[in-house]
Design a protein around this motif. Structure first.
Motif, PDB file in Angstrom:
ATOM      1  N   MET A  37      51.838  45.493  33.869  1.00  0.00           N
ATOM      2  CA  MET A  37      51.301  44.511  35.685  1.00  0.00           C
ATOM      3  C   MET A  37      50.081  45.046  35.846  1.00  0.00           C
ATOM      4  SD  MET A  37      54.336  44.393  37.950  1.00  0.00           S
ATOM      5  CE  MET A  37      53.871  42.732  38.651  1.00  0.00           C
ATOM      6  N   SER A  38      48.957  44.243  36.170  1.00  0.00           N
ATOM      7  CA  SER A  38      48.035  44.692  36.551  1.00  0.00           C
ATOM      8  C   SER A  38      47.068  44.077  38.150  1.00  0.00           C
ATOM      9  CB  SER A  38      46.843  44.772  35.109  1.00  0.00           C
ATOM     10  OG  SER A  38      45.787  45.222  35.496  1.00  0.00           O
ATOM     11  N   ILE A  39      46.052  44.863  38.185  1.00  0.00           N
ATOM     12  CA  ILE A  39      45.648  43.932  39.604  1.00  0.00           C
ATOM     13  C   ILE A  39      44.668  43.122  38.795  1.00  0.00           C
ATOM     14  CG2 ILE A  39      43.907  44.510  41.524  1.00  0.00           C
ATOM     15  CD1 ILE A  39      45.421  47.328  41.982  1.00  0.00           C
ATOM     16  N   THR A  40      44.452  41.792  39.120  1.00  0.00           N
ATOM     17  CA  THR A  40      43.592  40.711  38.790  1.00  0.00           C
ATOM     18  C   THR A  40      42.735  40.636  40.029  1.00  0.00           C
ATOM     19  OG1 THR A  40      44.797  38.790  39.564  1.00  0.00           O
ATOM     20  CG2 THR A  40      45.507  39.612  37.304  1.00  0.00           C
ATOM     21  N   LEU A  41      41.872  39.309  39.636  1.00  0.00           N
ATOM     22  CA  LEU A  41      40.791  39.543  40.562  1.00  0.00           C
ATOM     23  C   LEU A  41      41.244  38.447  41.229  1.00  0.00           C
ATOM     24  CD1 LEU A  41      37.389  38.155  37.922  1.00  0.00           C
ATOM     25  CD2 LEU A  41      37.573  39.664  39.520  1.00  0.00           C
ATOM     26  N   ASP A  42      42.387  37.833  40.913  1.00  0.00           N
ATOM     27  CA  ASP A  42      42.945  36.825  41.842  1.00  0.00           C
ATOM     28  C   ASP A  42      43.411  37.701  42.803  1.00  0.00           C
ATOM     29  OD1 ASP A  42      44.207  34.144  42.617  1.00  0.00           O
ATOM     30  OD2 ASP A  42      46.209  35.113  42.211  1.00  0.00           O
ATOM     31  N   ASP A  43      43.994  38.470  42.753  1.00  0.00           N
ATOM     32  CA  ASP A  43      44.915  39.510  43.826  1.00  0.00           C
ATOM     33  C   ASP A  43      43.793  40.194  44.522  1.00  0.00           C
ATOM     34  OD1 ASP A  43      47.190  39.708  42.980  1.00  0.00           O
ATOM     35  OD2 ASP A  43      46.097  41.254  41.476  1.00  0.00           O
ATOM     36  N   VAL A  44      42.619  40.602  44.155  1.00  0.00           N
ATOM     37  CA  VAL A  44      41.159  40.635  45.402  1.00  0.00           C
ATOM     38  C   VAL A  44      40.813  39.853  45.783  1.00  0.00           C
ATOM     39  CG1 VAL A  44      39.222  41.889  44.748  1.00  0.00           C
ATOM     40  CG2 VAL A  44      40.464  41.761  43.490  1.00  0.00           C
ATOM     41  N   SER A  45      40.984  38.167  45.049  1.00  0.00           N
ATOM     42  CA  SER A  45      40.248  37.344  45.968  1.00  0.00           C
ATOM     43  C   SER A  45      41.236  37.032  47.238  1.00  0.00           C
ATOM     44  CB  SER A  45      40.067  35.591  44.947  1.00  0.00           C
ATOM     45  OG  SER A  45      39.971  35.377  45.865  1.00  0.00           O
ATOM     46  N   THR A  46      42.631  37.217  47.434  1.00  0.00           N
ATOM     47  CA  THR A  46      43.612  36.930  47.867  1.00  0.00           C
ATOM     48  C   THR A  46      43.858  38.107  49.204  1.00  0.00           C
ATOM     49  OG1 THR A  46      44.964  35.502  46.603  1.00  0.00           O
ATOM     50  CG2 THR A  46      45.856  35.869  48.739  1.00  0.00           C
ATOM     51  N   LEU A  47      43.428  39.404  48.254  1.00  0.00           N
ATOM     52  CA  LEU A  47      43.913  39.818  49.223  1.00  0.00           C
ATOM     53  C   LEU A  47      42.871  40.838  50.379  1.00  0.00           C
ATOM     54  CD1 LEU A  47      45.978  42.523  46.860  1.00  0.00           C
ATOM     55  CD2 LEU A  47      46.605  41.954  49.109  1.00  0.00           C
ATOM     56  N   LEU A  48      41.858  39.915  49.612  1.00  0.00           N
ATOM     57  CA  LEU A  48      40.189  40.727  50.325  1.00  0.00           C
ATOM     58  C   LEU A  48      39.073  40.010  50.913  1.00  0.00           C
ATOM     59  CD1 LEU A  48      39.381  43.605  48.096  1.00  0.00           C
ATOM     60  CD2 LEU A  48      40.775  43.978  50.199  1.00  0.00           C
ATOM     61  N   HIS A  49      39.532  39.044  50.359  1.00  0.00           N
ATOM     62  CA  HIS A  49      38.947  37.571  50.500  1.00  0.00           C
ATOM     63  C   HIS A  49      37.732  37.670  50.131  1.00  0.00           C
ATOM     64  CE1 HIS A  49      41.407  34.910  54.260  1.00  0.00           C
ATOM     65  NE2 HIS A  49      42.080  35.548  52.801  1.00  0.00           N
ATOM     66  N   LEU A  50      37.435  38.151  49.209  1.00  0.00           N
ATOM     67  CA  LEU A  50      36.103  37.839  48.389  1.00  0.00           C
ATOM     68  C   LEU A  50      35.820  36.641  47.392  1.00  0.00           C
ATOM     69  CD1 LEU A  50      36.073  41.575  47.814  1.00  0.00           C
ATOM     70  CD2 LEU A  50      34.326  40.242  49.528  1.00  0.00           C
ATOM     71  N   PRO A  51      34.467  36.603  47.159  1.00  0.00           N
ATOM     72  CA  PRO A  51      34.188  35.514  46.004  1.00  0.00           C
ATOM     73  C   PRO A  51      34.700  35.519  44.669  1.00  0.00           C
ATOM     74  CG  PRO A  51      32.472  35.725  47.230  1.00  0.00           C
ATOM     75  CD  PRO A  51      33.786  36.983  47.572  1.00  0.00           C
ATOM     76  N   VAL A  52      35.517  35.019  44.080  1.00  0.00           N
ATOM     77  CA  VAL A  52      35.932  35.258  42.585  1.00  0.00           C
ATOM     78  C   VAL A  52      34.724  34.463  41.512  1.00  0.00           C
ATOM     79  CG1 VAL A  52      37.234  34.356  40.525  1.00  0.00           C
ATOM     80  CG2 VAL A  52      38.613  34.941  42.424  1.00  0.00           C
ATOM     81  N   LEU A  53      33.838  33.658  42.116  1.00  0.00           N
ATOM     82  CA  LEU A  53      32.799  32.408  41.094  1.00  0.00           C
ATOM     83  C   LEU A  53      31.592  32.419  42.090  1.00  0.00           C
ATOM     84  CD1 LEU A  53      34.482  28.685  40.895  1.00  0.00           C
ATOM     85  CD2 LEU A  53      34.397  30.982  39.685  1.00  0.00           C
ATOM     86  N   GLY A  54      30.639  32.691  41.622  1.00  0.00           N
ATOM     87  CA  GLY A  54      29.316  32.939  41.882  1.00  0.00           C
ATOM     88  C   GLY A  54      28.630  34.252  41.192  1.00  0.00           C
ATOM     89  N   GLN A  55      27.285  34.911  41.211  1.00  0.00           N
ATOM     90  CA  GLN A  55      26.458  35.597  40.360  1.00  0.00           C
ATOM     91  C   GLN A  55      27.000  35.985  40.709  1.00  0.00           C
ATOM     92  OE1 GLN A  55      22.511  35.502  41.943  1.00  0.00           O
ATOM     93  NE2 GLN A  55      22.383  32.881  42.342  1.00  0.00           N
ATOM     94  N   LEU A  56      27.241  37.625  39.377  1.00  0.00           N
ATOM     95  CA  LEU A  56      27.708  38.571  39.140  1.00  0.00           C
ATOM     96  C   LEU A  56      26.193  39.590  39.683  1.00  0.00           C
ATOM     97  CD1 LEU A  56      28.898  38.659  35.468  1.00  0.00           C
ATOM     98  CD2 LEU A  56      30.109  38.502  37.352  1.00  0.00           C
ATOM     99  N   CYS A  57      26.684  41.171  40.048  1.00  0.00           N
ATOM    100  CA  CYS A  57      25.695  42.030  39.851  1.00  0.00           C
ATOM    101  C   CYS A  57      25.816  42.740  39.107  1.00  0.00           C
ATOM    102  CB  CYS A  57      26.387  42.788  41.599  1.00  0.00           C
ATOM    103  SG  CYS A  57      26.624  41.501  42.949  1.00  0.00           S
ATOM    104  N   ASP A  58      23.915  42.417  38.842  1.00  0.00           N
ATOM    105  CA  ASP A  58      24.637  43.759  37.666  1.00  0.00           C
ATOM    106  C   ASP A  58      23.820  45.243  38.545  1.00  0.00           C
ATOM    107  OD1 ASP A  58      24.703  42.242  35.955  1.00  0.00           O
ATOM    108  OD2 ASP A  58      23.128  40.878  35.827  1.00  0.00           O
ATOM    109  N   LEU A  59      24.347  46.068  37.416  1.00  0.00           N
ATOM    110  CA  LEU A  59      23.609  47.685  38.730  1.00  0.00           C
ATOM    111  C   LEU A  59      23.547  48.208  37.098  1.00  0.00           C
ATOM    112  CD1 LEU A  59      27.520  48.666  40.380  1.00  0.00           C
ATOM    113  CD2 LEU A  59      25.282  47.241  41.448  1.00  0.00           C
ATOM    114  N   GLU A  60      22.415  49.164  37.923  1.00  0.00           N
ATOM    115  CA  GLU A  60      21.869  50.168  36.838  1.00  0.00           C
ATOM    116  C   GLU A  60      21.154  51.274  37.711  1.00  0.00           C
ATOM    117  OE1 GLU A  60      17.058  48.991  36.355  1.00  0.00           O
ATOM    118  OE2 GLU A  60      18.268  47.368  36.273  1.00  0.00           O
ATOM    119  N   GLU A  61      20.992  52.248  36.785  1.00  0.00           N
ATOM    120  CA  GLU A  61      20.987  54.492  37.434  1.00  0.00           C
ATOM    121  C   GLU A  61      19.058  54.099  37.934  1.00  0.00           C
ATOM    122  OE1 GLU A  61      22.720  56.362  38.086  1.00  0.00           O
ATOM    123  OE2 GLU A  61      24.602  55.780  37.171  1.00  0.00           O
TER     124      GLU A  61
END
Length: 209
Positions: A37-61
């Motif tokens: 069993m694993s935590i999925t984006l659906d869990d994050v979306s429902t538990l925290l009310h954060l968007p699943v769809l949209g732009q991605l945040c690119d991170l760099e040092e």
């Protein structure tokens, strides 16, 4: 904003450690008697009310000057304030309380980003949101109470509160070792779908290292 309002007074250390012992980094999943069993984006979306769809945040040092320039460009603050904050935060980072103030003032456009994706990656790295997930899928584990003021328009992670610090790792270990299919709620969010609909991409859970 809902994410910053979610907090826990207590941590069920026994419950969390019981699951952490069964976590495999190679598969990014918990190995329990009923399978993986694993935590999925659906869990994050429902538990925290954060968007699943949209732009991605690119991170760099970034170096100090790049960090300050980025803060100025993205948050609309002056360079002096950005420099003071990184110094107060003791590194090339900012404090959540400071970022929250800036968000409230100027970042209403943050809703266009798919925040669930970096959040899931962070949860995998830290296993920090695991308790909300276990409360949803494993109703007999952990000492919790339902928050009387909770309503379905708010994140599901705010639905339960722990009753106190629990450190009985052996007890949770035995519960997990004896887990059966009937002890798992396989579709915990059905009553919440009117608020947070299901998207196929929400089941994505791999390749986030």
């Amino acid at each position: 904003m809902p994410l910053t309002d979610i907090f826990y007074d207590y941590v069920d250390k026994g419950l969390l450690l019981g699951f952490i012992e069964r976590w495999h980094f190679e598969t990014s999943s918990f190995h329990v008697p009923v399978g993986e069993m694993s935590i999925t984006l659906d869990d994050v979306s429902t538990l925290l009310h954060l968007p699943v769809l949209g732009q991605l945040c690119d991170l760099e040092e970034l170096e100090f000057e790049e960090t300050r320039t980025t803060l100025v460009e993205l948050l609309g603050i002056d360079g002096g304030a950005a420099g003071v904050e990184t110094e107060d935060a003791h590194g090339l980072k900012v404090r959540l309380s400071w970022l929250r103030e800036i968000y409230v003032q100027r970042c209403n456009a943050c809703g266009i980003y798919a925040w669930s994706v970096p959040t899931l990656a962070h949860l995998y790295d830290q296993l920090g949101g695991m308790r909300s997930w276990t409360y949803e899928y494993f109703p007999t584990m952990g000492r919790r109470r339902l928050v009387s003021s909770y309503d379905e328009t708010t994140p599901r992670a705010a639905r339960c509160r722990a009753l106190g610090r629990v450190r009985l790792l052996r007890r949770f270990g035995r519960q997990l070792d004896g887990l059966t299919y009937s002890g798992v709620v396989w579709h915990p969010y059905e009553g919440h779908r009117g608020i947070r609909p299901f998207f196929g991409i929400g089941m994505y859970s791999d390749g986030l290292d």
